[in-house]
Each structure stands twice: as C-alpha cells, then as structure tokens.
Design an enzyme around this catalytic site. Structure first.
Site, PDB file in Angstrom:
ATOM      1  N   GLU B  80     -38.258 -17.816 -73.493  1.00  0.00           N
ATOM      2  CA  GLU B  80     -38.394 -19.199 -73.023  1.00  0.00           C
ATOM      3  C   GLU B  80     -38.167 -20.238 -74.112  1.00  0.00           C
ATOM      4  O   GLU B  80     -37.501 -21.242 -73.890  1.00  0.00           O
ATOM      5  CB  GLU B  80     -39.754 -19.409 -72.360  1.00  0.00           C
ATOM      6  CG  GLU B  80     -39.885 -18.773 -70.981  1.00  0.00           C
ATOM      7  CD  GLU B  80     -40.196 -17.286 -71.010  1.00  0.00           C
ATOM      8  OE1 GLU B  80     -40.306 -16.718 -72.119  1.00  0.00           O
ATOM      9  OE2 GLU B  80     -40.325 -16.684 -69.939  1.00  0.00           O
ATOM     10  N   HIS B 149     -51.072 -17.993 -63.952  1.00  0.00           N
ATOM     11  CA  HIS B 149     -49.912 -18.144 -63.073  1.00  0.00           C
ATOM     12  C   HIS B 149     -50.064 -19.306 -62.101  1.00  0.00           C
ATOM     13  O   HIS B 149     -49.395 -19.349 -61.075  1.00  0.00           O
ATOM     14  CB  HIS B 149     -49.649 -16.857 -62.284  1.00  0.00           C
ATOM     15  CG  HIS B 149     -48.817 -15.856 -63.033  1.00  0.00           C
ATOM     16  ND1 HIS B 149     -49.249 -15.263 -64.189  1.00  0.00           N
ATOM     17  CD2 HIS B 149     -47.585 -15.347 -62.806  1.00  0.00           C
ATOM     18  CE1 HIS B 149     -48.315 -14.429 -64.633  1.00  0.00           C
ATOM     19  NE2 HIS B 149     -47.294 -14.459 -63.810  1.00  0.00           N
TER      20      HIS B 149
END
Ligand SMILES: Cc1ncc(C[n+]2csc(CCOP(=O)(O)OP(=O)(O)O)c2C)c(N)n1
Lengths: 341, 345
Positions: B80, B149
């Site tokens: 990322e 999440h």
C-alpha cells in the site's frame, strides 16, 4: 489451465522423511491435521446458519503447515498469524471451545467477542496474537523475538504469513531487522499462490519467494507444504538455530487452499483459478498423503482411524453445543479494556 | 457468502421512483463514472488490489480491464505505501490515477505517502507540480469487521491540508463526485460505505459532475438540522421520518464533501432551526462531528437555541461480535432521540 502445479515429492517425500520417526508421532500428526480438517468442515457446514457472524478464512488443504510447524515448538514458544488463524491456533494448542465461542460472538470467546475469527488468541498455549491487516503481525512477532532475546528467555517466535504478505514493505523491514539482530524468529510463509482472487503472477515477478527472502541475509528453506514432515523438519532446524542464538530463518511452504479466500465453499468457478488446479492439489491433500503412508505401512489400523474420527466428532459436537449455549456479551462489556489499568 | 456480502444484500432501502429516470445501484454508478473517465482521458488509470478479479471491488470495476486493457486497469501487489507513492509519482507526471482500496483501514498503511507527500507536494514546491489522484475506499461495518476492518478514517484525515475528502450518499452523487474527483488537480479521497453499495438510485446517463465542496438539502425542516454524509444520511433521513411523526420538522443536510466543507449550507440551516445534530460513520471525537460542532459554535453561535449534539461512534475500537456491534453503532432511533432532546431546551 493449471497455473501453479505441485512440485513436491508426494508420497515418496513422506516415506523418505518418515524414517526414524516413531509410529505414535506420525499418528499424532495425522490426528492433529484430521482434527483441524473436521473442525473446519463443521464450521463450513454450519456457516450458512448465520450463527457465526464472523468472516472465516478456512485452512482446508493447508493443515500440514500449521501442524508440522507447531509440532516442532514448545508451549513457551510463541505463534503469531495473519487473518488465516484457525490452523495455527488449533495446532499450537488453542482451546477449541474458546475459539468457537469467539466465532459465535459469545462473551466467553477467546477474545471476549471483540475479535472474531481473525483474532484468535490463547496466551496459555502460546498462540500470542494475529493481525487482520496483511503484514501487521510480522513486525509484532519480530518485536516478540526481540523481547525474548533481550530478556534472555528460551523462546522462539513463529509468524505465519501468506505469499502476498511478502509484498508488504513491513515484511521486508522486519526480515532486515531480524537478520541484523539475529532474532529467534521463524517466518513461515504459506505460499498458496493467491491473494484473495489475485494470482501471484499479477503481484510478483516470476522468482521464488524464498529467493527474495534470502536477499535479506538470513537462512531460507523451501519445504513441501503438503508434507507435514517436511514442514516439521524445516521448522526443527530453524528452531535449533534460533535456540542456539544463530538468528532467524525464513521458510517457504507451497500449499493450496481448497476453499475460497474467505467464507464457505470454493469460488474457483468465478474464474480466477482453474478448478483443475484445485483438483490437482487435492490429489496431494496433506491428510490423505500421510494416511496413505500410514495405512500402506500398517502403522495405523482401520479400527484406530475409526476411533480417532469418533473422538474428533464427539469433541466437535460438544464444543459447538457449548458455544451455542454460551452467553452473549452485555453492553457494559463494550466499554472495558479501551485502556489498560 | 464470504464476509459481509450476505449482510449487505439483506439491507432494505427505499425504492426510487422509476418514472424519475434510469435506476442504477450505487456500485454501478461508480462503475459508470470510472468507465466514462477512462474513456474521456487517456491519462486516467485505475489500480488496486483485485480491481480486475471476478468480485471487481463490489462490482465498481467490473468490465473495465476488458474494455480499457491491462495497462490502464491493473491489480497491484499488497504494497500500500509504495503503491500510494507510485500513484502520486504518476500523478505528478501527467497521469490521473484512481487508486482503489477495499477498505480505508488499508489506506492507513500508506499514510506517509498520502499525508506527508501527496497532499503537501504542490505547496512545498511552490505550485510547480500538481498531484491529481483519487484514493478510493469503502468503509466496512458488521459481520465481524471489527477493529481492523471497519475504520472510518475521514476524521483522522480532516486536519490534513491539501487533501480533499468526499463521501457520497446516493448513486447519483457517487457518480458525479467520482468524476469531479478524477478531474480535480489534487489528491481526493473518496470514502464510500459498503452498506450503500447495493442501494438503488436515479442516475443520469453520460457525463455530469457533482461539485466538490457543495452540500445539499435532502429534506426541509424548521425545527432541527441533521447534518452528515454517506451512510449517516441514510440514518438521518430515517430519523427525520420518525421525528415528523412527533411533529418535529428535521432538515437533513448532506454535506457530500467533508473537506473542503460547505460551511454556508450548515450555517444557513442553523439560522432557520437553531438546533443541530451532527451524524457521522466515524468516531465523534476529533472528526466530522467535532468539526461541525465547532463550526456551529464559532460561526453559528447566535443562532443556537440548544447545545450541539453529536451522534457517531464512541471513543472505542469497533468490536467484532454481533451483540457488541449493536451497542456500538448508532441507529436512526438514536439520532431521533438526540434531536428530541434538543427540542426540550
Ligand atoms: C494491508 C492489507 N491489504 C489488504 C487486505 C485485504 N486482504 C485480506 S487477506 C488478503 C490476502 C492475503 O494473501 P496472503 O498474505 O497470501 O494470505 P492468504 O490469504 O493467501 O492466506 C488481502 C488482500 C488486508 N487485510 N490488509
């Protein structure tokens, strides 16, 4: 099209490495793998009932890596893992009831219903923690190894990762630091060739992962991930090095997940991988391989196998019943442990 | 069903009126925006984990690689931070990347490249370079998404100069804001909500833009203002219906962009109602709730008939378990209760 074929020795590999192991040890490994498989199958079977309101990342097909690795560890050794937790947790001796309670969102789950299936933890068994963020557990495990080293504890740390985990910068940074400080840690990379539905080829150039790891100047090994004895042997060697103060090891174990990345059932039919590929790997199912070896050599009787199956079945049934009868958390539970006292 | 797709599929929304135009889901609207942008400008490209897989990022990227090729629509390694920097570097050199993430949690891995690099470079080099890029992610909620999440990070990013943040609540805006974000010459975060992905709405054909930095009144009312964005508007609208039954007129302001903020639309509504409940999908502390609360105190003080009320997440990480989630996430009833309390003043 089969993109990633099995390159191990199959049954021959098992036969070669089984030399010198007692039958009881081999049967024990078999039982551990079978137990994980049956637990996973039962989770899968019941998943659609929506009692387990949690994501699941099944390890069906990958049992040999966790079982082979953990068989070379002591309780005091620590295991960290990624989101795919079930195998590592169970192989390290994590409590089944506490796991199922967690998955059923019950107050007495191993993380008090705060974690779900991606955060299985059993500190008594040495299942030290997980991260649901890919790569998140890698530096944390490295830190645990630093602590063991600084405190002069006789403790080895293992972190289970996937192939995609090696793409995270933090994994590279951790390997570098572990090699630099000669930390007592084993990076066990379960290379199952896919990250969710992305094949390795769209994410990494065509070179083997352990060769990438070797560039960090630490010993690396390639172990047949469907051969529980190969994983055991590679881990044993790494553990010996770590205990002797010789530092970290990186083990790549090629394996295959027989199910979807997450959830119940396989999703190969969606088209990102060929069902023939899965079928090819199912032929070298880690449990079937060892079972074939044990039966061919007469090291296990069919009556023993039936008994093992029955014991596992009863244990699972009892654990599910326990979980379903367990209490839900209450609102006050939400406010606990935001800060430590 | 993997993960929370079953949950998302089970959510029920008001059906739009087909006589008002063509109906698309929220995810289809984004797909159309991306397709149009790729078609109009060869500088646009789409990257992200799984953008070319069969799940196609909730369907938002479906068919794009087939149509525009692997060079312009591609999967990335799980890297990322590096990929965020790569997107920024490409943006600084004439391209317009749309970097898609499954969840905002994963954008946090790239905080350095996003916050310390992409957002600041135009300022740092005295305006010589622009960084026209879109960072897209869909906020998760439920089914054990849990602490790692389901993070809604808009509040964390709100204080970052040089960054824009949009949070659409309807399919119409999802398309129009995506097109504006791609055409903007700055890094723009587009935060969607997974629970909106299957929501239907009227979406015009072809190219149109929803301006960044402009809110919209979703419902008129004289007694209390409910302001927020994204999925919080869904709840706000339901709360307004509940309040109407009690004879309380709630005005619902959809901010659409939370940075730069449309201050005037909030202040104008406040002049009328004198009461405000700020709703957000993220933590109340230090985020959208806090910022708009401050705006009301700073610039709307004279209009206030009651204290500002905030309805967002408590100062606690999201729990994974179902029961705990019910205590954690506010619902429409809680927003309505908050508004009723303000009416007591
Ligand atoms: C930083 C980050 N990026 C993306 C994800 C979404 N995600 C969850 S698991 C996964 C695949 C990881 O693949 P791998 O490390 O090979 O492990 P496997 O699932 O194959 O066991 C992805 C992309 C995530 N959880 N964290």
């Amino acid at each position: 099209m089969i993109r990633y074929c099995y390159k191990g020795e199959g049954l021959d590999g098992i036969a070669r490495l089984a030399q010198g192991h007692e039958a009881a040890f081999l049967v024990g490994l078999y039982r551990s793998m079978l137990r994980i498989r049956r637990i996973e199958e039962e989770i899968e079977r019941r998943y659609h009932e929506n009692q387990m309101k949690t994501p699941i990342h099944l390890v069906i097909g990958q049992e040999a890596t966790s079982v082979g690795c953990c068989a070379a560890l002591r309780t005091a050794d620590l295991v960290y893992s990624s989101h795919r937790t079930h195998g590592a947790y169970l192989a390290k001796g994590g409590d089944l009831k506490a796991m199922l309670c967690e998955m059923h969102c019950r107050a007495n789950g191993c993380a008090g219903s705060r974690g779900g299936s991606m955060h299985l933890i059993d500190k008594v068994a040495g299942m030290a923690g997980t991260s649901a963020v890919v790569g998140g557990a890698v530096p944390i495990a490295t830190g645990a190894a630093l602590a063991a080293q600084m405190k002069h504890e006789d403790r080895v740390v293992v972190v289970f990762t996937g192939d995609a985990t090696t793409e995270e910068g933090v994994t590279s940074e951790s390997l570098n630091f572990a090699a630099l400080k000669r930390l007592p840690i084993i990076f066990l990379c379960e290379n199952n060739f896919y990250s969710v539905q992305s094949p390795l080829a769209t994410r990494q150039p065509p070179r083997e992962i352990h060769r990438w790891a070797a560039a960090h100047d630490l010993p690396v090994a390639l172990a047949d991930g469907v051969n529980v004895l190969a994983v055991f042997q590679a881990t044993q060697a790494a553990v010996a090095r770590a205990r002797a103060g010789e530092g970290p090891t990186f083990i790549e174990a090629p394996v295959y997940r027989f199910r979807a990345h997450g959830g119940a059932g396989d999703d190969s039919r969606m088209g990102y991988r060929d069902e023939a590929e899965r079928a090819e790997w199912e032929r070298v199912c880690p449990i079937k391989l060892l079972e074939t070896y044990l039966t061919q050599r007469g090291l296990i009787q069919s009556s023993t196998m039936a008994r093992v199956e029955a014991e596992i079945r009863d244990e699972i049934a009892e654990a599910f019943a326990f979980a379903l009868a367990s209490p839900n958390p209450v609102e006050a539970d939400l406010y606990r442990h935001v800060y430590a006292d | 069903m993997p993960w929370d797709e079953g949950l998302v599929a089970s959510l029920v929304y008001d059906r739009p009126d087909p006589s008002e135009g063509r109906i698309l889901t929220y995810a289809q609207a984004i797909n159309e925006a991306l397709s149009l942008a790729l078609d109009r400008d060869p500088a646009v490209f789409v990257m992200g984990q799984g953008v070319d897989d069969p799940s196609a990022m909730f369907g938002t990227t479906r068919g794009l690689q087939q149509r525009f090729g692997t060079a312009r629509v591609f999967d990335t390694p799980l890297s990322e931070e590096s990929m965020m920097g790569v997107a920024a570097g490409a943006a600084m050199n004439g391209l317009r990347p749309v970097f898609m993430h499954n969840r905002p949690d994963f954008v946090l891995l790239a905080a350095n490249q996003l916050i310390t690099h992409a957002s600041k470079l135009h300022f740092m080099d005295n305006g010589q370079t622009t960084v026209p890029m879109v960072i897209w992610a869909a906020i998760g909620r439920g089914w054990g998404s849990g602490a790692q999440h389901s993070q809604a990070i808009q509040g964390i990013l709100l204080g970052v100069p040089g960054l824009k943040i949009v949070m659409p609540s309807t399919p119409h805006d999802a398309k129009g804001l995506m097109l504006s974000a791609i055409l903007d010459n700055n890094p723009v975060c587009v935060f969607e909500h997974r629970w909106l992905m299957r929501k239907d709405g009227v979406v015009p054909d072809g190219f149109y833009r929803v301006p960044i930095g402009k809110g919209i009144v979703r419902r008129q009312g004289r007694d209390v203002t409910i302001a927020g964005a994204s999925h919080a508007i869904e709840l706000g609208m339901r709360a307004a219906t509940m309040l109407a039954a009690d004879g309380i007129g709630a005005e619902v302001i959809d901010l659409r962009t939370i940075k730069p903020l449309d201050e005037e639309i909030v202040l104008e509504s406040l002049r009328k109602t004198g009461r405000i409940v700020v709703v957000d999908t993220a933590w109340m502390k230090g985020g959208v709730c806090a910022e708009i609360g401050c705006l009301a105190a700073e610039k709307g003080f004279r209009d206030l008939k009651a204290p500002v009320a905030r309805v967002g997440l408590p100062d606690i990480p999201a729990p994974a378990g179902f029961t705990l989630e019910q205590f954690y996430y506010p619902d429409a009833a809680r927003i309505a209760a908050s508004a009723r309390e303000l009416m007591e003043w």
